[in-house]
Design a protein around this motif. Structure first.
Motif, PDB file in Angstrom:
ATOM      1  N   ALA A  71      25.168 -35.263  36.020  1.00  0.00           N
ATOM      2  CA  ALA A  71      26.389 -35.690  36.694  1.00  0.00           C
ATOM      3  C   ALA A  71      27.521 -35.737  35.684  1.00  0.00           C
ATOM      4  O   ALA A  71      27.329 -36.178  34.548  1.00  0.00           O
ATOM      5  N   PRO A  72      28.717 -35.283  36.053  1.00  0.00           N
ATOM      6  CA  PRO A  72      29.837 -35.304  35.108  1.00  0.00           C
ATOM      7  C   PRO A  72      30.077 -36.666  34.491  1.00  0.00           C
ATOM      8  O   PRO A  72      30.451 -36.766  33.326  1.00  0.00           O
ATOM      9  N   ALA A  73      29.825 -37.741  35.241  1.00  0.00           N
ATOM     10  CA  ALA A  73      30.085 -39.085  34.741  1.00  0.00           C
ATOM     11  C   ALA A  73      29.188 -39.464  33.566  1.00  0.00           C
ATOM     12  O   ALA A  73      29.535 -40.333  32.770  1.00  0.00           O
ATOM     13  N   VAL A  74      28.020 -38.820  33.451  1.00  0.00           N
ATOM     14  CA  VAL A  74      27.095 -39.202  32.385  1.00  0.00           C
ATOM     15  C   VAL A  74      26.868 -38.095  31.366  1.00  0.00           C
ATOM     16  O   VAL A  74      26.232 -38.321  30.342  1.00  0.00           O
ATOM     17  N   GLY A 119      17.283 -32.807  35.727  1.00  0.00           N
ATOM     18  CA  GLY A 119      18.649 -33.178  36.051  1.00  0.00           C
ATOM     19  C   GLY A 119      18.779 -34.620  36.465  1.00  0.00           C
ATOM     20  O   GLY A 119      17.781 -35.321  36.685  1.00  0.00           O
ATOM     21  N   PHE A 120      20.031 -35.052  36.554  1.00  0.00           N
ATOM     22  CA  PHE A 120      20.348 -36.444  36.839  1.00  0.00           C
ATOM     23  C   PHE A 120      21.668 -36.454  37.586  1.00  0.00           C
ATOM     24  O   PHE A 120      22.695 -36.046  37.053  1.00  0.00           O
ATOM     25  N   LEU A 121      21.644 -36.898  38.842  1.00  0.00           N
ATOM     26  CA  LEU A 121      22.855 -36.922  39.657  1.00  0.00           C
ATOM     27  C   LEU A 121      23.106 -38.316  40.206  1.00  0.00           C
ATOM     28  O   LEU A 121      22.162 -39.052  40.506  1.00  0.00           O
ATOM     29  N   VAL A 149      14.961 -33.580  39.921  1.00  0.00           N
ATOM     30  CA  VAL A 149      16.305 -34.120  39.753  1.00  0.00           C
ATOM     31  C   VAL A 149      16.243 -35.604  40.133  1.00  0.00           C
ATOM     32  O   VAL A 149      15.800 -35.948  41.234  1.00  0.00           O
ATOM     33  N   VAL A 150      16.657 -36.463  39.222  1.00  0.00           N
ATOM     34  CA  VAL A 150      16.647 -37.899  39.471  1.00  0.00           C
ATOM     35  C   VAL A 150      17.997 -38.314  40.052  1.00  0.00           C
ATOM     36  O   VAL A 150      19.055 -37.922  39.542  1.00  0.00           O
ATOM     37  N   LEU A 151      17.950 -39.102  41.121  1.00  0.00           N
ATOM     38  CA  LEU A 151      19.160 -39.580  41.794  1.00  0.00           C
ATOM     39  C   LEU A 151      19.316 -41.083  41.568  1.00  0.00           C
ATOM     40  O   LEU A 151      18.342 -41.825  41.656  1.00  0.00           O
ATOM     41  N   THR A 152      20.527 -41.524  41.280  1.00  0.00           N
ATOM     42  CA  THR A 152      20.768 -42.938  41.061  1.00  0.00           C
ATOM     43  C   THR A 152      22.202 -43.297  41.409  1.00  0.00           C
ATOM     44  O   THR A 152      23.084 -42.441  41.431  1.00  0.00           O
ATOM     45  N   ALA A 153      22.420 -44.578  41.653  1.00  0.00           N
ATOM     46  CA  ALA A 153      23.781 -45.081  41.877  1.00  0.00           C
ATOM     47  C   ALA A 153      24.401 -45.565  40.582  1.00  0.00           C
ATOM     48  O   ALA A 153      25.567 -45.955  40.552  1.00  0.00           O
TER      49      ALA A 153
END
Length: 239
Positions: free
Chosen positions: A127-130, A101-103, A80-84
Motif C-alpha cells: 500500500a502506498p501509505a506503508v 503484498g500488504f494492502l 496479500v495481507v489486508l489490514t486497516a
C-alpha cells in the motif's frame, strides 16, 4: 483466470471483496473462509493462485500465522495481507513469512484487482501509505540469517523496484564470487527489479530463456525465488 481465496473473519468484508473481484473478467473467487485454519485446509484442496488474508482475526491464527500456513502448503498460493492499520513491524513480519503484498482495507476497487494481478505475476504489492516505511526498515534492519526478500514491488499497479525484507547482516561480493560475468549481470538485473521481458531485452535473449536462466541461477545459489536473489544482489553491492 486468477483463482482467489478470501480469508477474513468479517462476512461483510468478504462479501464486499468478492463483489469487487468478481466484476473483473480475469479473476474468480473460488472460496472464502472466516479463519486461517479453514483457509489453509481449503487451499490444500483447491488450486488457489492468490489468497487475500485479514491481518487481525481473533480466536485463531492471525494473518501472519495464516500466511505461514498457506505458504507451507505443497502448492502454496501467493498471499496479500489486508489490514486497516499501517504497522511497520506487521508489514515486515507478514512479508518475512512469505506474503507477496500488504494492502489497506480502504484500497479502491481497482487497486484491489490490480494487487491480485500483480502478485499472481510474482510481483510484490505494498500500500502506498506503508511502502516508504517498509523500504527504510528493510534496508536497515539486521538479523543473522539468510535474507528473505520481496520484489519487484508494485504500489497500486505500478512497479517501483525491488524491496528486500532483510534477515541478513551486510552481505559482501563473496556471496556471488562463484558466478560467471553473465550470471552476475543476470543477478544485477533481478536486483534492479526487472521483469523477464526487460531482462531478455538487456541480455539479448527471449523472455522464456531469461526465465530459464533465472531459475538456474537460483538453483546454483540455493535460493528459493528471484526475490531472494534480488536481496543477495543488493547485499553483494551489485545494485
Amino acid at each position: 483466470m486468477i483463482r482467489v481465496l478470501l480469508v477474513d473473519d468479517d462476512a461483510d468484508v468478504r462479501a464486499s471483496i468478492r463483489l469487487v473481484l468478481e466484476s473483473e473478467p480475469d479473476i474468480v473467487v473460488v472460496a472464502e473462509c472466516p479463519d486461517g485454519e479453514r483457509g489453509a485446509a481449503v487451499a490444500r484442496r483447491l488450486r488457489v493462485d492468490v489468497a487475500l488474508v485479514d491481518l487481525r482475526m481473533p480466536g485463531g491464527p492471525d494473518g501472519i500465522a495464516t500466511t505461514g500456513l498457506l505458504r507451507a502448503l505443497e502448492v502454496p498460493p501467493r498471499v496479500v495481507v489486508l489490514t486497516a492499520f499501517e504497522h511497520d513491524d506487521a508489514v515486515l513480519r507478514a512479508l518475512e513469512v512469505g506474503a507477496s503484498g500488504f494492502l489497506l482495507k480502504g484500497a479502491r476497487p481497482h487497486e484491489l484487482a490490480a494487487a491480485v494481478r500483480d502478485v499472481a505475476a510474482d510481483r510484490c504489492v505494498l500500500a502506498p501509505a506503508v511502502a516508504s516505511a517498509v523500504v527504510a526498515r528493510a534496508v536497515t534492519r539486521p538479523t543473522p540469517t539468510r535474507p528473505t526478500a520481496v520484489g519487484p514491488v508494485a504500489v497500486g499497479s505500478m512497479a517501483v523496484g525491488t524491496t528486500a525484507v532483510a534477515d541478513a547482516g551486510p552481505g559482501t561480493d563473496d556471496d556471488l564470487a562463484d558466478l560467471t560475468p553473465r550470471e552476475r549481470e543476470l543477478a544485477t538485473a533481478v536486483g534492479e527489479g526487472l521483469t523477464n521481458a526487460q531482462i531478455a531485452a538487456r541480455l539479448g535473449v527471449t523472455p522464456a530463456s531469461a526465465k530459464t536462466y533465472v531459475s538456474r541461477l537460483l538453483d546454483k545459489l540455493g535460493l528459493q525465488n528471484r526475490t531472494q536473489l534480488a536481496i543477495t544482489a543488493h547485499r553483494a553491492g551489485l545494485v
